[in-house]
Structure formats: C-alpha cells, structure tokens
Design an enzyme around this catalytic site. Structure first.
Site: not given
Length: 248
Positions: A41, A105, A215
C-alpha cells in the site's frame, strides 16, 4: 489496507471496493491457504515505510520486520514496526488469508500519483523480504532480539458541528509529524475561525496516519499509538511431521 468486503455490488462503488471483492472471490478469507502474504500500500500520510502487522502472535512477521529494518537501509525512508492487533474472527483484511503476513504502507504519496522514490523503496523492501524467506527456508536461525513497536490505541475523529460536518482541520504543528511524540496540551486541530484545539489526553502518544486522505470517509483524522518494547524469541524452520516445511 485492503478490506475483503462482502457487501452487495453497486455500480457506484469505488474501485477499491470492487477490487477487494475480486480478491475475496479469488482467494477466499480466513482459511490460511497461503504461507505468507505481502500486502502493498501507499499512504498520503508522512509514514515512511511502515511495516504493519495484524497479529501480535505472528513471531515470523516480527522477525521479517526486524530483518527489513536492519538490512534494507533507512536513509531516506525509515522503517517503523506497527501493530493493529485484530482478533482472527474480526480480521477482514487481505492478511487474514495467510498463515503469516506483513503489510507495507509507504508514504507520503498523493492518491493517483506514482513517485519513483516510493516505488523504488517498495521494490527494495519486497526483495529484501523475499531474501529473508529464502534464508528461512534454507534453515537459517534468526536470533532473539528486542525492538520497539507502535501499537494502535484509538482512532481520533475530526471535530464536527451539529450537522456532523468537519469543523476543524489538522493543525500545522501536527501535520507530517507521524510517529513524533504528542504531549498533553499540544495543538492538534485548528478551527475555521483560527482557534487551536489541544490534545487533552493524560499520556504521551504517537500519532500515525495523520490527515490520511482515504480516512476522511472513515471519520479518522489520525490514529493514536503507544510505543511498546518487545523481547522476541529466536526463529528457525521446524521440519517435523506436524509442520508444513518451507514457506511458499
């Protein structure tokens, strides 16, 4: 992280939802069919190279994270060991289909943008991870070690008005300060009128995924973590009848 969504399909679904369902249909979930999963990611937050694990009991992924931290270099993008301890029954992420797993990430990287430095770092980490698995399969013993990890405490939402709309933005003093200690009384948000809103917790925490673009819809301004020191036991391939042998 890639959730393996099981909701009915809709023409208006984002690409990530559609792709998650495709992965679930192809690979299934919860059956641990695969020995090791790398989940790759990028993030818009200033997270460096975050080595994210979903299980506190996965000793092999801890050793792999330690190997990456010590072997892959960190001049331009340091590695952080991160834990979201999710019970197996509640784990809807791609990592749930493997016996062992690690999510990489990397950021900051804007959505829809390819950055050469992030891509190069991701390739470096994956290749280094495959080297670790190869050494493990050859029977190399990895000694015990001590390390710091960042364990998730809570998810902090943006301040909101009576209609549920965001009423303040991430403070400039917090922006891009992922993994930097946040102390009680430090500003974390700025209202549209310029008023600073302060962190009112009683302990020092380490904010992560600060102002992550993906988010906003999840109502998360940042994720609060604590730094925990761990002693990790040695690791070596077990080849008895009760084990499956080498990792694939």
């Amino acid at each position: 992280m890639s959730s393996l969504f099981r909701s009915p399909e809709s023409e208006s679904d984002p690409y990530e939802f559609i792709r998650a369902r495709e992965l679930y249909q192809k690979y299934g979930s919860g059956s641990c069919l695969y020995d090791f999963i790398f989940d790759l990611h990028n993030t818009t937050s200033h997270m460096g190279a975050t080595l994210l694990r979903c299980s506190a009991d996965d000793i092999m992924s801890l050793h792999l994270a330690n190997y990456l931290q010590s072997s892959s270099g960190s001049q331009s993008m340091p590695c952080y060991n991160y834990l979201i301890d999710i019970p197996k029954k509640d784990n809807v992420y791609l990592q749930n289909i493997g016996k062992h797993s690690l999510c990489l990430e990397l950021g900051p990287q804007p959505q829809g943008v390819t950055r050469a430095d992030v891509l190069s770092r991701m390739r470096e980490l994956v290749n280094c991870g495959l080297d670790f698995i190869d050494l493990f399969n050859q029977g190399k013993e990895f000694p015990s070690f001590e390390t710091d990890i960042y364990r998730v405490l809570s998810r902090v939402d943006y301040p909101r008005d009576s209609d549920g709309e965001i009423s303040a933005i991430v403070h400039s003093g917090l922006q891009d300060k992922d993994y930097v200690p946040l102390k009680p009384g430090h500003p974390i948000f700025t209202t549209m009128n310029g008023e600073d809103l302060l962190y009112d917790g009683e302990t020092v925490v380490y904010p992560t995924f600060i102002n992550e673009a993906a988010y906003y819809e999840k109502k998360v301004a940042f994720i609060s973590t604590e730094k925990v020191h761990l002693k990790v036991p040695a690791l070596k391939l077990e080849t008895g009848a009760e084990h499956n042998g080498t990792l694939q």
